[in-house]
Design a protein around this motif. Structure first.
Motif, PDB file in Angstrom:
ATOM      1  N   UNK A  57      37.858  15.811  34.292  1.00  0.00           N
ATOM      2  CA  UNK A  57      38.107  15.645  35.336  1.00  0.00           C
ATOM      3  C   UNK A  57      39.393  14.367  35.725  1.00  0.00           C
ATOM      4  N   UNK A  58      39.330  13.731  34.575  1.00  0.00           N
ATOM      5  CA  UNK A  58      40.517  12.645  34.657  1.00  0.00           C
ATOM      6  C   UNK A  58      41.791  13.317  34.298  1.00  0.00           C
ATOM      7  N   UNK A  59      41.787  14.016  33.538  1.00  0.00           N
ATOM      8  CA  UNK A  59      43.179  14.856  32.892  1.00  0.00           C
ATOM      9  C   UNK A  59      43.333  15.600  34.167  1.00  0.00           C
ATOM     10  N   UNK A  60      42.526  16.384  34.930  1.00  0.00           N
ATOM     11  CA  UNK A  60      43.108  17.304  35.851  1.00  0.00           C
ATOM     12  C   UNK A  60      43.684  16.402  37.174  1.00  0.00           C
ATOM     13  N   UNK A  61      43.158  15.324  37.346  1.00  0.00           N
ATOM     14  CA  UNK A  61      43.528  14.347  38.487  1.00  0.00           C
ATOM     15  C   UNK A  61      44.953  14.168  38.062  1.00  0.00           C
ATOM     16  N   UNK A  62      45.218  13.680  36.880  1.00  0.00           N
ATOM     17  CA  UNK A  62      46.637  13.300  36.252  1.00  0.00           C
ATOM     18  C   UNK A  62      47.401  14.384  36.512  1.00  0.00           C
ATOM     19  N   UNK A  63      46.988  15.749  36.169  1.00  0.00           N
ATOM     20  CA  UNK A  63      48.015  16.567  36.337  1.00  0.00           C
ATOM     21  C   UNK A  63      48.296  16.889  37.906  1.00  0.00           C
ATOM     22  N   UNK A  64      47.231  16.748  38.640  1.00  0.00           N
ATOM     23  CA  UNK A  64      47.572  16.836  40.176  1.00  0.00           C
ATOM     24  C   UNK A  64      48.409  15.950  40.644  1.00  0.00           C
ATOM     25  N   UNK A  65      48.696  15.117  40.032  1.00  0.00           N
ATOM     26  CA  UNK A  65      49.415  13.858  40.670  1.00  0.00           C
ATOM     27  C   UNK A  65      50.893  13.952  39.994  1.00  0.00           C
ATOM     28  N   UNK A  66      51.405  14.898  38.907  1.00  0.00           N
ATOM     29  CA  UNK A  66      52.536  15.043  38.367  1.00  0.00           C
ATOM     30  C   UNK A  66      53.290  15.629  39.377  1.00  0.00           C
ATOM     31  N   UNK A  67      54.424  15.560  39.400  1.00  0.00           N
ATOM     32  CA  UNK A  67      55.676  16.040  40.246  1.00  0.00           C
ATOM     33  C   UNK A  67      56.887  16.395  39.221  1.00  0.00           C
ATOM     34  N   UNK A  68      57.859  17.223  39.963  1.00  0.00           N
ATOM     35  CA  UNK A  68      59.005  17.241  39.241  1.00  0.00           C
ATOM     36  C   UNK A  68      60.090  16.572  39.960  1.00  0.00           C
ATOM     37  N   UNK A  69      61.137  16.188  39.079  1.00  0.00           N
ATOM     38  CA  UNK A  69      62.095  15.423  39.531  1.00  0.00           C
ATOM     39  C   UNK A  69      63.329  16.131  39.576  1.00  0.00           C
ATOM     40  N   UNK A  70      64.297  16.188  40.494  1.00  0.00           N
ATOM     41  CA  UNK A  70      65.502  16.825  40.878  1.00  0.00           C
ATOM     42  C   UNK A  70      66.549  16.323  39.651  1.00  0.00           C
ATOM     43  N   UNK A  71      66.577  15.066  39.208  1.00  0.00           N
ATOM     44  CA  UNK A  71      67.605  14.520  38.254  1.00  0.00           C
ATOM     45  C   UNK A  71      67.032  14.601  36.744  1.00  0.00           C
TER      46      UNK A  71
END
Length: 157
Positions: free
Chosen positions: A86-100
């Motif tokens: 659950x900890x890892x899945x929450x971390x993955x959910x919070x990741x986003x991509x960066x245009x730069x």
């Protein structure tokens, strides 16, 4: 009977535990134009959920946040318990991509060999990317050569 039980315990204790290291490309090309970002994150969460051995160490390493090379990357890790997953899945959910961002495939390779391989565990590397690599082929081959032959010095041809 006692000898058989002791020998089975000895054999069981020699089995190495696992470490699974998942490298997740967080470059903008995963979202646009390729459109695979959400699907790849879901596939990663599903892979984590399917690990049944709670002694397995799970490591998620996002990469491609800026235009610099990194030999060491930040990571999130946990054992494959319900709470850890659950900890890892929450971390993955919070990741986003960066245009730069820039994608250097040598960064995960260097990080894996230098920081993630654990001699007391069987260590697996999973590499999730759209395949776009900013490095020139010669630069990438040079890094791979250095990882395999660290005491030899040569230029890639």
């Amino acid at each position: 009977m006692i000898i058989m039980m002791l020998s089975s315990l000895a054999i069981h204790s020699q089995i190495l535990k696992e470490r699974r290291v998942y490298y997740l490309d967080c470059s903008y090309s995963m979202k646009q134009p390729n459109g695979i970002w959400d699907e790849v994150k879901e596939n990663l969460k599903n892979a984590i959920e399917k690990v049944t051995d709670e002694t397995t160490e799970l490591v998620v390493v996002p990469f491609a946040f800026d235009k610099n090379h990194h030999a060491s990357l930040p990571a999130f890790s946990s054992l494959a318990t319900s709470k850890g997953k659950d900890f890892l899945k929450n971390k993955i959910n919070s990741l986003s991509v960066n245009k730069n961002s820039m994608t250097y495939h040598s960064d995960p390779l260097m990080d894996f060999y230098k920081n993630r391989v654990n001699s007391s565990r069987v260590t697996y590397m999973f590499f999730m990317t759209d395949g776009q690599n900013e490095e020139k082929t010669r630069q990438f081959h040079s890094v791979v050569y250095e990882l395999h032959f660290p005491n030899r010095h040569r230029k890639c041809q």
